[in-house]
Design a protein around this motif. Structure first.
Motif, PDB file in Angstrom:
ATOM      1  N   PHE A 104       0.819  -1.213   0.000  1.00  0.00           N
ATOM      2  CA  PHE A 104       0.000   0.000   0.000  1.00  0.00           C
ATOM      3  C   PHE A 104       0.854   1.266   0.000  1.00  0.00           C
ATOM      4  O   PHE A 104       0.391   2.320  -0.418  1.00  0.00           O
ATOM      5  CB  PHE A 104      -0.948  -0.017   1.201  1.00  0.00           C
ATOM      6  CG  PHE A 104      -1.818  -1.238   1.257  1.00  0.00           C
ATOM      7  CD1 PHE A 104      -2.832  -1.425   0.335  1.00  0.00           C
ATOM      8  CD2 PHE A 104      -1.595  -2.217   2.210  1.00  0.00           C
ATOM      9  CE1 PHE A 104      -3.628  -2.564   0.370  1.00  0.00           C
ATOM     10  CE2 PHE A 104      -2.377  -3.359   2.256  1.00  0.00           C
ATOM     11  CZ  PHE A 104      -3.399  -3.536   1.333  1.00  0.00           C
ATOM     12  N   HIS A 105       2.108   1.170   0.489  1.00  0.00           N
ATOM     13  CA  HIS A 105       2.961   2.360   0.519  1.00  0.00           C
ATOM     14  C   HIS A 105       3.215   2.884  -0.885  1.00  0.00           C
ATOM     15  O   HIS A 105       3.161   4.096  -1.127  1.00  0.00           O
ATOM     16  CB  HIS A 105       4.270   2.051   1.237  1.00  0.00           C
ATOM     17  CG  HIS A 105       5.178   1.105   0.517  1.00  0.00           C
ATOM     18  ND1 HIS A 105       4.767  -0.119   0.038  1.00  0.00           N
ATOM     19  CD2 HIS A 105       6.501   1.210   0.180  1.00  0.00           C
ATOM     20  CE1 HIS A 105       5.774  -0.729  -0.551  1.00  0.00           C
ATOM     21  NE2 HIS A 105       6.834   0.051  -0.483  1.00  0.00           N
ATOM     22  N   MET A 106       3.468   1.962  -1.845  1.00  0.00           N
ATOM     23  CA  MET A 106       3.718   2.388  -3.215  1.00  0.00           C
ATOM     24  C   MET A 106       2.417   2.703  -3.944  1.00  0.00           C
ATOM     25  O   MET A 106       2.354   3.649  -4.733  1.00  0.00           O
ATOM     26  CB  MET A 106       4.494   1.308  -3.967  1.00  0.00           C
ATOM     27  CG  MET A 106       5.945   1.150  -3.532  1.00  0.00           C
ATOM     28  SD  MET A 106       6.910   2.681  -3.614  1.00  0.00           S
ATOM     29  CE  MET A 106       6.687   3.147  -5.329  1.00  0.00           C
ATOM     30  N   ALA A 107       1.376   1.924  -3.677  1.00  0.00           N
ATOM     31  CA  ALA A 107       0.089   2.167  -4.344  1.00  0.00           C
ATOM     32  C   ALA A 107      -0.450   3.544  -3.986  1.00  0.00           C
ATOM     33  O   ALA A 107      -0.898   4.305  -4.861  1.00  0.00           O
ATOM     34  CB  ALA A 107      -0.909   1.080  -3.958  1.00  0.00           C
ATOM     35  N   ALA A 108      -0.395   3.891  -2.697  1.00  0.00           N
ATOM     36  CA  ALA A 108      -0.884   5.201  -2.271  1.00  0.00           C
ATOM     37  C   ALA A 108      -0.015   6.317  -2.835  1.00  0.00           C
ATOM     38  O   ALA A 108      -0.516   7.376  -3.235  1.00  0.00           O
ATOM     39  CB  ALA A 108      -0.916   5.267  -0.743  1.00  0.00           C
ATOM     40  N   GLY A 109       1.296   6.082  -2.873  1.00  0.00           N
ATOM     41  CA  GLY A 109       2.182   7.084  -3.442  1.00  0.00           C
ATOM     42  C   GLY A 109       1.907   7.320  -4.911  1.00  0.00           C
ATOM     43  O   GLY A 109       1.935   8.464  -5.390  1.00  0.00           O
ATOM     44  N   LEU A 110       1.599   6.255  -5.621  1.00  0.00           N
ATOM     45  CA  LEU A 110       1.324   6.375  -7.049  1.00  0.00           C
ATOM     46  C   LEU A 110      -0.011   7.071  -7.303  1.00  0.00           C
ATOM     47  O   LEU A 110      -0.120   7.934  -8.188  1.00  0.00           O
ATOM     48  CB  LEU A 110       1.332   4.985  -7.686  1.00  0.00           C
ATOM     49  CG  LEU A 110       1.219   4.907  -9.204  1.00  0.00           C
ATOM     50  CD1 LEU A 110       2.321   5.718  -9.868  1.00  0.00           C
ATOM     51  CD2 LEU A 110       1.284   3.458  -9.659  1.00  0.00           C
TER      52      LEU A 110
END
Length: 436
Positions: A104-110
């Protein structure tokens, strides 16, 4: 055993750390500083040490971090840790991982990224999911550019996301860079945990960061450029001194220089020719001392490389934004794959890079006037990481001689983690040969 290590870079230091507790280890280093291609420059125009290049590590560099902790070092104090981010200096692009568990850290950042279209965001997700389904394996001989084109990455993504990342990780242009090595880096960073993806900026100079601790139980011969390595019936002679074993932890061209006279058979000649054929790429790092601290809060910004303007900078570091940085208030710019930049001449390169900085940071906190600068160009900073680059194993044709270095066979391109892994592997090979 009495063991010689030729080279006090990160590979040699890692090997020494594994051997010196139980064996007598002598380390030969041609330079006056530890660290090899990641070392301190003690005498700079600024009156305090700087590094020979601005290095950035990842939380995925597990063996380096484990080794530092085993040496009793506090890695949280040694590095400034920040979330993975692509933040452009001109504020056009911003993508930063969030403080959430993976993935979720990368998904939210994207999802919250700016500057990239929704189509671009979909294509980024599609590429990562495709690599995951393939277990991060790509076709043999594929280049990074071919991988990106296969997955229909847009011009914007290639120019303002993938190309800067590829150059930072591999120091090799995307049209010839090895896609599998790049996929390995993505697997262990973007595809790993939140901590794996985080960026680590050293707060200490690279010679004292950990190498000095790894070598404290060794006999250290600085300024000694080894000239002769010759195996004998009971071990190996290094400049006439006898050792039970030797680890050659130097760059490929120095390895060829030291071992070339031992080559006789056809297999040995082919091995040597492959090593001699390994090409290297330069990296330039430009440091400035601002008249006053730059109040920009971001420690790391992406620059847009524009060769037609002779603007070659790719990454900008603001050390004032890094608490307790040994580099004080310095500002540094990294130019990977710096062949074209080097042709400008030193003063022209400084002038054009400052012009690039002031143009691209116009919307940010005002950039102070610069008082002094220092330009460091490592002409053979890393090996050229193409799909066909030869990468030998640590073992050689001579049982008492092992190799170590980031250019040897390991999952990564020419990064510091690869050097550490190779050094540890070479030390293990020495210990295994003792038992057998």
């Amino acid at each position: 055993m009495n063991i010689a290590i030729v080279g006090a870079g990160w590979a040699g230091a890692a090997a020494a750390s594994q051997l010196s507790a139980q064996h007598q280890v002598t380390v030969f280093e041609a330079a006056r500083q530890l660290g090899g291609r990641a070392r301190c420059v003690p005498h700079s125009v600024f009156g305090h040490p700087i590094d020979n290049g601005q290095h950035l590590m990842l939380g995925a560099y597990t063996q380096t971090l484990q080794l530092m902790r085993a040496l009793g070092l506090d890695t949280e104090q040694a590095f400034h840790r920040t979330e993975l981010g692509i933040i452009s200096a001109d504020a056009r692009y911003q993508l930063r991982a969030k403080a959430l568990p993976a993935p979720f850290h990368m998904a939210a950042g994207l999802l919250t990224a700016t500057g990239y279209s929704w189509s671009d965001k979909y294509k980024l997700i599609h590429l990562q999911l495709a690599l995951q389904r393939q277990h991060w394996k790509v076709p043999a001989q594929q280049t990074v550019l071919q991988l990106l084109q296969q997955h229909q990455q847009s011009h914007t993504l290639i120019e303002h996301f993938w190309q800067p990342l590829c150059l930072a990780a591999m120091n090799t242009p995307i049209d010839i860079a090895c896609a599998q090595l790049f996929a390995n880096v993505l697997r262990d960073s973007l595809g790993g945990s939140r901590a794996d993806s985080q960026m680590l900026i050293p707060k200490q100079d690279l010679s004292t960061l950990w190498a000095s601790h790894a070598l404290k139980h060794c006999e250290l011969l600085l300024g000694h450029r080894v000239q002769h390595i010759t195996p004998d019936t009971t071990g190996v002679l290094v400049d006439g001194q006898h050792f039970d074993a030797c680890i050659v932890a130097v760059a490929s061209y120095d390895c060829a220089r030291l071992l070339g006279h031992l080559v006789h058979s056809a297999a040995e000649q082919t091995w040597l020719q492959h090593i001699q054929a390994i090409r290297h790429r330069p990296i330039a790092t430009l440091y400035w001392q601002p008249r006053s601290p730059w109040l920009e809060p971001e420690p790391l910004l992406m620059l847009h490389e524009q060769p037609h303007k002779q603007h070659y900078g790719q990454w900008l570091f603001n050390h004032h934004a890094i608490p307790n940085s040994f580099a004080d208030n310095l500002i540094s710019v990294v130019i990977s794959n710096a062949d074209d930049a080097s042709l400008l001449g030193r003063e022209s390169l400084v002038q054009k890079t400052e012009e690039q900085l002031r143009t691209q940071t116009h919307s940010r906190s005002p950039l102070p006037a610069f008082e002094q600068h220092e330009l460091i160009i490592e002409k053979r900073a890393t090996f050229e990481a193409t799909p066909t680059t030869f990468r030998p194993e640590e073992n050689t044709f001579w049982p008492a001689i092992k190799l170590a270095g980031d250019w040897l066979l390991n999952p990564y391109p020419g990064v510091l983690e690869g050097a550490v892994r190779s050094g540890i592997k070479s030390a293990q090979a020495i210990l295994q040969s003792q038992h057998t």
